[in-house]
Design an enzyme around this catalytic site. Structure first.
Site, mmCIF file in Angstrom:
data_model
loop_
_atom_site.group_PDB
_atom_site.id
_atom_site.type_symbol
_atom_site.label_atom_id
_atom_site.label_comp_id
_atom_site.label_asym_id
_atom_site.label_seq_id
_atom_site.Cartn_x
_atom_site.Cartn_y
_atom_site.Cartn_z
ATOM 1 N N CYS A 1 11.973 8.720 13.007
ATOM 2 C CA CYS A 1 11.477 7.969 14.159
ATOM 3 C C CYS A 1 12.502 7.911 15.277
ATOM 4 O O CYS A 1 12.165 7.616 16.424
ATOM 5 C CB CYS A 1 11.079 6.566 13.734
ATOM 6 N N LYS B 1 0.865 -1.178 0.000
ATOM 7 C CA LYS B 1 0.000 0.000 0.000
ATOM 8 C C LYS B 1 0.899 1.225 0.000
ATOM 9 O O LYS B 1 1.541 1.535 0.998
ATOM 10 C CB LYS B 1 -0.927 0.037 1.210
ATOM 11 N N GLY C 1 -2.449 4.621 13.743
ATOM 12 C CA GLY C 1 -2.565 3.790 12.558
ATOM 13 C C GLY C 1 -2.137 2.359 12.819
ATOM 14 O O GLY C 1 -2.808 1.408 12.409
ATOM 15 N N GLU D 1 6.096 -0.328 13.530
ATOM 16 C CA GLU D 1 7.000 0.623 14.193
ATOM 17 C C GLU D 1 6.246 1.934 14.301
ATOM 18 O O GLU D 1 5.828 2.504 13.283
ATOM 19 C CB GLU D 1 8.281 0.786 13.378
#
Length: 509
Positions: free
Chosen positions: A302, A184, A245, A265
Site C-alpha cells: 500500500c 473474515k 471494497g 485503508e
C-alpha cells in the site's frame, strides 16, 4: 497441525453452510487440493452472538491477563514453525524470507500491544478533582478512562497473509482494547488463515477466556463480508483492501439502524518529490533506490511509490536513465492472486495506450501464469493534471514519473492529489527552502512524510502513522500500524462523583 477447512467459532470447528472453495497457488496457477467450506449467514450469526456474550468478561480482564493473551498468541504462531510458512508460500507466491520476516513482524506487534496494555497508557485516564467551594457553582469530581467499543469485525488483507490478516495489526489492536474479534479470512490464503486462527483459538483456551473472544470465518462470497458488517452486535470494522471494497463496507455500516465506524485503508499512490539538489548530487542512486522500492514484492504494498514528481533540472535525465535501466532489468515475480494480476495487466495496458504518454518502460516478461512485469511511465505535468486516470492507484510494480518545470508546478500537482498514506522528499541541504514550502502542503495530504528514504517498509512502532486523508483511509485521524491504532476501537467514559469503592480498578492502581 491438521487443517480441516472449517470455520473456527466458539472454540470449535464448524462446517460452513456455503459451497466449498479452493485456493490457487499464484506461482504455478494450480489449484491447491485442500477444500474449504464457505461461511454464510448462519456462521456469522453464531460467531457474532458468541462475541457479544464474550465482550463483558473480556473487557474486564486485568491488564496483565490481556497482555499475557496477546503474547500467548505470538508464542503459538511461532510454534507453528515451517508448516505456517510453507502454507503461506503456496497460497501467496511470496518467498520464504519475506514470509519469515512477516511472521516476526506479526509476533512483534502482538508483543508491542501487550506492552502497551500493561502500561495502561492507552486508557487515557484523566482526573478533575471536585471543587466544592468554587463560585458561582461547585465542580463535581470527574474521572475519565477509555474502554473497548465492542465486538470488532476484521478483514484479512491479500498482500500480507500474516501481518495484516488473522492475527495482524487490526486484530492485535482490537484485542488489546478489550474487543472480541470476528475475523473474515481472505479467501486467497485459507490454510494460512486457519493455522493462525488455531493459534489464536488455542491462546483463548490457554488463558481461560470466553470462547467467543475470537472467531474465524472464511469464504469467497461478497455477501459474507456484508452480513458480518451488518450484524447489529458488531460495533466497529477494520479493513485493508481496495477502495471499492472499503466503500461498500462503509455504505453497509452507515445504513444500519445503529451506524458504526469502518476504519478502512484503501488507496494510495505515495508521491515522491525529486528536488533539484538531490537530482544534481545523486540522480543515479535515486533511480536505483526508487526501482528497488517500486518492484519490492511485485509492488503489492500500500506504500508503493506509484508517483514521482520531478523538477526538470540537471540530473533528471540521469535519473530517468538509471530508473529505466533498473526497470528493464527487473525480473517478473508472481502476484498474489490471478484476479490481482488480471487487474494489473489491464490497468498498465490502458495507461500504455494513453495519448499523453511520453515514455513507457517494462521489466522482464514473466514465465509463470500470474507474474508482474514492472512498468514505468513518463508524462508531462500538464497532461497529468488534465486527466484523472493518471491519479489512480495501480496495485503492482507500476509508477508514473511526472516531469514538472518548476516548484510551483509540483505544488499545483500536489494540490490536485487525493489523500495519501505517504509522501517522500528526496533532497539535499540546498533544497531546504523548497522543502520548507512543500512540507506544510504535504501535511494536509498525507499521514507520513519521509526525507531521503523510500515509503515501502512500515516500522511497527509507537510513533508510526499508517493512515492518511481519504481515500488513503476512511478516517484520517487514525492509523492501522503502531500503538495509536488501539484508539480506533476505544471510547471514553466519564465517572462523576463516584465513591472510591465503586470506581473501576484501573483508577485504584
Amino acid at each position: 497441525m491438521t487443517i480441516t477447512g472449517h470455520q473456527l467459532i466458539g472454540g470449535r470447528d464448524v462446517r460452513g453452510t456455503q459451497a466449498g472453495f479452493f485456493a490457487v497457488n499464484p506461482a504455478t496457477g494450480t489449484q491447491i487440493p485442500q477444500e474449504f467450506t464457505g461461511a454464510g449467514k448462519a456462521e456469522v450469526e453464531l460467531a457474532c452472538a458468541l462475541a457479544a456474550q464474550a465482550f463483558t468478561s473480556y473487557r474486564h480482564t486485568s491488564l496483565n491477563e490481556r497482555a499475557d493473551f496477546l503474547e500467548k498468541i505470538g508464542q503459538n504462531i511461532v510454534a507453528l514453525g515451517d508448516q505456517l510458512i510453507d502454507a503461506a508460500m503456496h497460497e501467496s507466491g511470496l518467498p520464504r524470507a519475506r514470509l519469515e520476516g512477516e511472521r516476526a513482524r506479526t509476533v512483534n506487534q502482538l508483543n508491542l500491544f501487550a506492552a502497551l496494555v500493561r502500561s495502561g497508557d492507552w486508557l487515557g485516564m484523566r482526573h478533575d478533582p471536585a471543587l466544592p467551594e468554587r463560585k458561582p457553582l461547585p465542580r463535581s469530581d470527574l474521572r475519565l478512562r477509555h474502554i473497548g467499543i465492542g465486538p470488532v469485525a476484521v478483514f484479512g488483507a491479500s498482500n500480507f497473509p500474516l501481518a495484516f490478516s488473522v492475527a495482524g495489526g487490526d486484530t492485535a489492536s482490537a484485542l488489546a482494547a478489550g474487543c472480541p474479534v470476528v475475523l473474515k479470512g481472505h479467501p486467497a490464503h485459507p490454510a494460512t488463515s486457519e493455522l493462525v486462527g488455531r493459534a489464536v483459538q488455542r491462546a483463548v483456551v490457554d488463558c481461560g477466556l470466553h470462547a467467543g473472544v475470537f472467531a474465524l470465518l472464511v469464504g469467497p462470497s461478497i455477501e459474507l463480508g456484508g452480513a458480518l458488517v451488518a450484524d447489529p452486535r458488531i460495533k466497529a470494522v477494520g479493513f485493508t483492501g481496495s477502495r471499492g471494497g472499503g466503500m461498500a463496507l462503509m455504505r453497509i455500516a452507515a445504513s444500519r439502524p445503529e451506524p458504526i465506524p469502518v476504519f478502512a485503508e484503501m488507496s494510495s499512490i505515495n508521491p515522491v518529490v525529486l528536488l533539484p539538489g538531490a537530482l544534481a548530487a545523486r540522480a543515479e542512486s535515486i533511480g536505483k533506490g526508487f526501482v528497488a522500492s517500486l518492484t519490492q514484492g511485485s509492488g503489492q504494498f500500500c506504500t508503493n511509490p506509484g508517483l514521482v514528481l520531478a523538477i526538470d533540472a540537471p540530473g533528471f535525465d540521469t535519473f530517468m536513465k538509471s530508473a529505466t535501466e533498473s526497470v528493464e532489468a527487473s525480473p517478473a515475480a508472481p502476484m498474489l492472486t490471478p484476479a490481482i494480476h488480471g487487474v494489473y495487466t489491464n490497468q498498465t495496458a490502458e495507461l500504455a495506450r494513453h495519448g499523453a504518454l511520453r515514455q513507457v518502460v517494462r521489466g522482464q516478461p514473466g514465465s509463470g501464469p500470474h507474474e508482474c512485469q514492472a512498468a514505468l511511465m513518463l508524462v508531462e505535468s500538464n497532461d497529468f493534471l488534465a486527466d484523472p486516470v493518471w491519479h489512480n492507484e495501480v496495485f503492482g510494480a507500476s509508477s508514473v514519473v511526472v516531469r514538472c518545470p518548476d516548484l510551483a508546478t509540483v505544488q499545483q500537482v500536489i494540490t490536485h492529489l487525493e489523500g495519501q498514506l505517504t509522501a517522500t522528499l528526496q533532497m539535499e541541504a540546498s533544497d531546504l527552502p523548497m522543502a520548507q514550502q512543500l512540507v506544510p502542503q504535504l501535511e494536509e495530504k498525507v499521514g507520513r512524510i519521509l526525507v531521503n528514504g523510500w515509503p515501502t517498509g512500515v516500522e511497527v512502532a509507537s510513533a508510526m502513522v499508517h493512515g492518511g486523508p481519504f481515500p488513503a483511509t476512511s478516517d484520517a485521524r487514525m492509523t492501522s500500524v503502531g500503538t495509536l491504532a488501539i484508539t480506533r476501537f476505544l471510547r471514553p467514559v466519564c465517572y462523576q462523583d463516584f465513591p472510591e469503592a465503586l470506581l473501576p480498578e484501573v483508577f485504584k492502581r
